[in-house]
Write a protein that holds these residues in place. Structure first.
Motif, PDB file in Angstrom:
ATOM      1  N   TYR A  64       0.836  -1.203   0.000  1.00  5.13           N
ATOM      2  CA  TYR A  64       0.000   0.000   0.000  1.00  5.13           C
ATOM      3  C   TYR A  64       0.874   1.258   0.000  1.00  5.13           C
ATOM      4  CZ  TYR A  64      -2.895   3.703   2.080  1.00  5.13           C
ATOM      5  OH  TYR A  64      -3.526   4.891   2.358  1.00  5.13           O
ATOM      6  N   ALA A  71       0.672   4.051  -2.842  1.00  5.79           N
ATOM      7  CA  ALA A  71       0.077   5.339  -2.454  1.00  5.79           C
ATOM      8  C   ALA A  71       1.099   6.355  -1.965  1.00  5.79           C
ATOM      9  CB  ALA A  71      -0.974   5.089  -1.364  1.00  5.79           C
ATOM     10  N   TRP A  84       0.809  10.300  -2.454  1.00  8.12           N
ATOM     11  CA  TRP A  84      -0.214  10.970  -1.648  1.00  8.12           C
ATOM     12  C   TRP A  84       0.157  10.965  -0.170  1.00  8.12           C
ATOM     13  CZ3 TRP A  84      -3.471   9.185   2.285  1.00  8.12           C
ATOM     14  CH2 TRP A  84      -4.471  10.085   2.680  1.00  8.12           C
ATOM     15  N   LEU A  85       0.671   9.824   0.309  1.00  4.56           N
ATOM     16  CA  LEU A  85       0.971   9.676   1.735  1.00  4.56           C
ATOM     17  C   LEU A  85       2.002  10.692   2.212  1.00  4.56           C
ATOM     18  CD1 LEU A  85       1.183   5.762   1.909  1.00  4.56           C
ATOM     19  CD2 LEU A  85      -0.567   7.182   2.993  1.00  4.56           C
ATOM     20  N   GLN A 128       0.788  14.033   3.235  1.00  2.60           N
ATOM     21  CA  GLN A 128      -0.219  14.085   4.298  1.00  2.60           C
ATOM     22  C   GLN A 128       0.364  13.830   5.688  1.00  2.60           C
ATOM     23  OE1 GLN A 128      -3.451  14.912   3.540  1.00  2.60           O
ATOM     24  NE2 GLN A 128      -2.650  15.184   1.462  1.00  2.60           N
ATOM     25  N   PRO A 153      -5.803   8.993   9.624  1.00  3.33           N
ATOM     26  CA  PRO A 153      -5.597   7.558   9.899  1.00  3.33           C
ATOM     27  C   PRO A 153      -4.992   6.810   8.724  1.00  3.33           C
ATOM     28  CG  PRO A 153      -7.766   8.272  10.643  1.00  3.33           C
ATOM     29  CD  PRO A 153      -7.189   9.420   9.864  1.00  3.33           C
ATOM     30  N   GLU A 154      -5.311   7.259   7.492  1.00  6.29           N
ATOM     31  CA  GLU A 154      -4.767   6.576   6.314  1.00  6.29           C
ATOM     32  C   GLU A 154      -3.243   6.681   6.236  1.00  6.29           C
ATOM     33  OE1 GLU A 154      -7.080   8.842   6.441  1.00  6.29           O
ATOM     34  OE2 GLU A 154      -8.699   8.522   4.980  1.00  6.29           O
ATOM     35  N   VAL A 155      -2.672   7.599   7.027  1.00  8.28           N
ATOM     36  CA  VAL A 155      -1.222   7.775   7.040  1.00  8.28           C
ATOM     37  C   VAL A 155      -0.602   7.106   8.257  1.00  8.28           C
ATOM     38  CG1 VAL A 155       0.653   9.453   7.238  1.00  8.28           C
ATOM     39  CG2 VAL A 155      -1.237   9.885   5.683  1.00  8.28           C
ATOM     40  N   PRO A 182      -0.989   2.785   8.577  1.00 10.48           N
ATOM     41  CA  PRO A 182       0.008   1.983   7.847  1.00 10.48           C
ATOM     42  C   PRO A 182       1.439   2.286   8.279  1.00 10.48           C
ATOM     43  CG  PRO A 182      -0.969   3.632   6.408  1.00 10.48           C
ATOM     44  CD  PRO A 182      -1.788   3.615   7.659  1.00 10.48           C
TER      45      PRO A 182
END
Length: 647
Positions: A97, A101, A104-105, A108, A114-116, A119
């Motif tokens: 992932y 990604a 984008w990560l 951010q 949380p999406e950062v 993971p």
């Protein structure tokens, strides 16, 4: 299905079921590195961040690690527990992932969604667990201390105090920032190191490693103490491309240590010579345990500059060891290797084609100015092609053996990639907290601004931090923590980095945790501590030479050519004199007085003329006095009357 097999199925599946997957991951790891080195993604129009490639390599390495490395180190992997399968799958998905990604990560991180941080936290924890399985607790504990510092830096006293970091921010920063996991260490490991390990693997598979051992045996076997000299040369040749001092001990020591013992040499000294010779491979260009490439990145200089700077100290290291091996053999009356064990010149000549690979490697690096990873691939092709055409001693490798080297390389670099990625966590903490500046300030303050005192303190720190750690982990830690303090007090940056590398590597032969010495002791069936102490004696030059080039960089080829030539010449004489003093033998047994004179004049000759004001005088006294006592000893050996007097 029997009850026992049902129990096994409940715990997991036999490793043989997972081995093809692990081998496939290792194969992909090596091939991916080769494709990246050749810039294939760019040629096919695939625009990728380098960190996406690093994440892919870490994904493959971590997944393979959980499938192949048991939770308890030192145990056999007969069954892969379902928990390990789950961890492997989680590592594959989470890091995959990140690879997809990442663009984008990375933008951010400071928003902390949380999406950062989820993971990021998963990748960090999985990395530490994989690292523990690969290397043990030592490096994991050190890295964990740094992470705790980042979270609670406000609780530390004085100059070490730092602003505490939000744990969600820290998770994203460590996993995605270019100063974290996907920083300089993994950049070097996943490009340069993989290709050079492949080169070494191909040499082993095609008979190249055997050729160099045979060449050393042919060249030195007919001289006194030939077995010890064979160990020195073979380990220097193999170690220069090996990524591990311990692997070098195991790879060459199983041949050389029994040979030295068979010649009548004490077991602990046989092991010590092999340990010192193998450790020196980490200091010998071109690969230097992968540290050369990292050093070039840290110093923002060319790889060739690092190689040239490291060359003379490494040669002096082996000159000292070689002379001691020769004089110890003379003292003990050890003769040449048995004739039946020495290969014929005709058989060794059949392997001369292996030298072509090294010639191409050097030509590509220094003349064509290729990137090291691309030059290494050229050497790999050369080894494979010439071995298929000419073979060695009548044997040619099969295509399956060559392809097997690709997956073998992948397995071999898993540990290195894990160490490099985890080392990025340390660098990340140093950057986000400002600890690197604070540590430099504290070391300089403790050293009182004195370069000599700071060098002494730094040497102790390097040896202590290096105990139990692999090559890459040692160097990254020391380059980040200690080298800046040395540069701050006026030490040449190249000299500072080589200094910490030398003393970090000396932990391999310095008790109480001397991994290379203890591994050699195991092969020799000798006392570990006696082997470690003997190794310190044989490796004495590595404790002295770094101090000299720190004060006078002429020994690392920085300065006017005339000064460099003088420094190298006097250093060789100094090494010879001190080695004779330690062996207690020159042309004959040395008296206590003569040993003291040899050692004293040797130290004076070793000091470069530019080390301090008036050092030219110490050079003159050392060289004149040293040559005089050497001449007296030669006369004493020929004159019976002088022998009786015991001059």
């Amino acid at each position: 299905m029997t009850p026992s097999s049902q129990d096994g199925a409940a715990r997991g599946l036999a490793f043989r079921h997972w081995r093809p997957i692990a081998n496939g991951l290792a194969f992909c790891l090596t091939v991916t590195a080769a494709l990246w080195a050749l810039s294939i993604p760019r040629y096919v129009g695939l625009g990728l961040y380098p960190q996406q490639y690093f994440a892919t390599m870490l994904m493959l390495a971590m997944t393979a690690a959980f499938l192949t490395l048991p939770a308890r180190r030192g145990t056999d992997r007969a069954v892969v527990p379902w928990l390990d399968v789950a961890l492997a799958a989680l590592a594959f998905v989470a890091t995959g992932y990140v690879a997809v990604a990442y663009p984008w990560l990375v933008n951010q991180i400071f928003m902390k969604p949380p999406e950062v941080w989820i993971p990021g936290l998963i990748v960090t924890l999985l990395l530490l667990e994989a690292l523990r399985r690969a290397t043990g607790w030592a490096l994991v504990i050190i890295i964990s201390v740094f992470l705790v510092y980042a979270l609670f830096g406000n609780l530390f006293p004085g100059r070490l105090a730092a602003r505490p970091q939000n744990w969600q921010l820290l998770s994203g920063y460590m996993a995605f920032d270019t100063n974290g996991i996907f920083g300089i260490p993994i950049a070097v490991a996943s490009t340069v190191v993989v290709t050079f390990i492949l080169f070494g693997g191909l040499l082993a598979a095609t008979g190249g490693s055997a050729f160099f051992t045979d060449a050393a045996m042919l060249g030195m076997g007919r001289f006194r103490g030939g077995s010890m000299k064979i160990a020195v040369l073979a380990s220097a040749l193999f170690g220069s491309i090996s990524g591990s001092a311990v692997a070098n001990v195991v790879g060459t020591g199983v041949v050389t240590i029994p040979m030295i013992k068979r010649d009548g040499y004490p077991a602990h000294k046989a092991a010590a010579i092999e340990a010192v010779a193998s450790t020196g491979g980490q200091l010998m260009p071109p690969v230097m345990g992968a540290s050369a490439f990292l050093m070039a990145e840290f110093l923002q200089t060319s790889y060739s500059s690092v190689v040239m700077a490291a060359l003379v100290p490494a040669v002096l290291y082996y000159v000292a060891l070689f002379i001691q091996a020769d004089l110890e053999a003379a003292k003990l009356g050890i003769k040449r290797v048995a004739a039946e064990l020495i290969p014929t010149g005709k058989s060794v000549i059949s392997g001369l084609h292996f030298i072509t690979a090294f010639a191409l490697l050097i030509y590509a690096l220094f003349t064509l100015k290729w990137q090291p990873e691309r030059a290494a691939l050229l050497a790999c092709v050369s080894v494979a092609v010439t071995a298929l055409i000419f073979g060695y001693k009548g044997n040619r490798p099969t295509l399956s053996a060559l392809f097997g080297t690709i997956s073998g390389t992948g397995h071999a670099v898993v540990e290195i990639i894990l160490i490099s990625a985890a080392s990025g966590l340390v660098i990340g903490v140093l950057n986000i907290t400002g600890l690197s500046f604070n540590l430099t300030y504290v070391l300089v303050q403790v050293g009182g601004g004195s370069a000599g005192l700071l060098l002494f303190l730094s040497a102790l720190v390097c040896i202590v931090l290096g105990m139990g750690l692999p090559t890459l982990g040692v160097y990254v830690l020391l380059a980040a923590l200690v080298a800046p303090a040395l540069i701050k007090v006026g030490i040449e940056p190249m000299a500072a980095h080589l200094y910490v590398l030398y003393f970090g590597m000396m932990s391999m032969i310095t008790p109480p945790i001397a991994l290379a010495a203890f591994a050699a002791a195991g092969i020799a069936r000798a006392s570990s501590m006696k082997t470690g102490i003997a190794a310190m004696k044989f490796g004495w030059s590595a404790y002295v030479i770094p101090v000299l080039f720190a004060f006078s960089p002429t020994l690392i080829l920085i300065g006017p050519p005339s000064d460099i030539a003088l420094a190298v010449t006097t250093a060789v004489l100094g090494v010879w004199l001190i080695s004779a003093a330690l062996a207690g033998h020159f042309s004959t047994q040395l008296s206590p007085l003569m040993r003291a004179l040899f050692a004293g004049f040797g130290l004076l000759a070793l000091v470069p003329a530019g080390a301090f004001a008036g050092a030219q005088i110490t050079d003159i006294v050392g060289c004149a006095g040293g040559l005089t006592v050497m001449a007296l000893e030669l006369l004493r050996a020929k004159n019976p009357r002088m022998k009786k007097v015991g001059v």
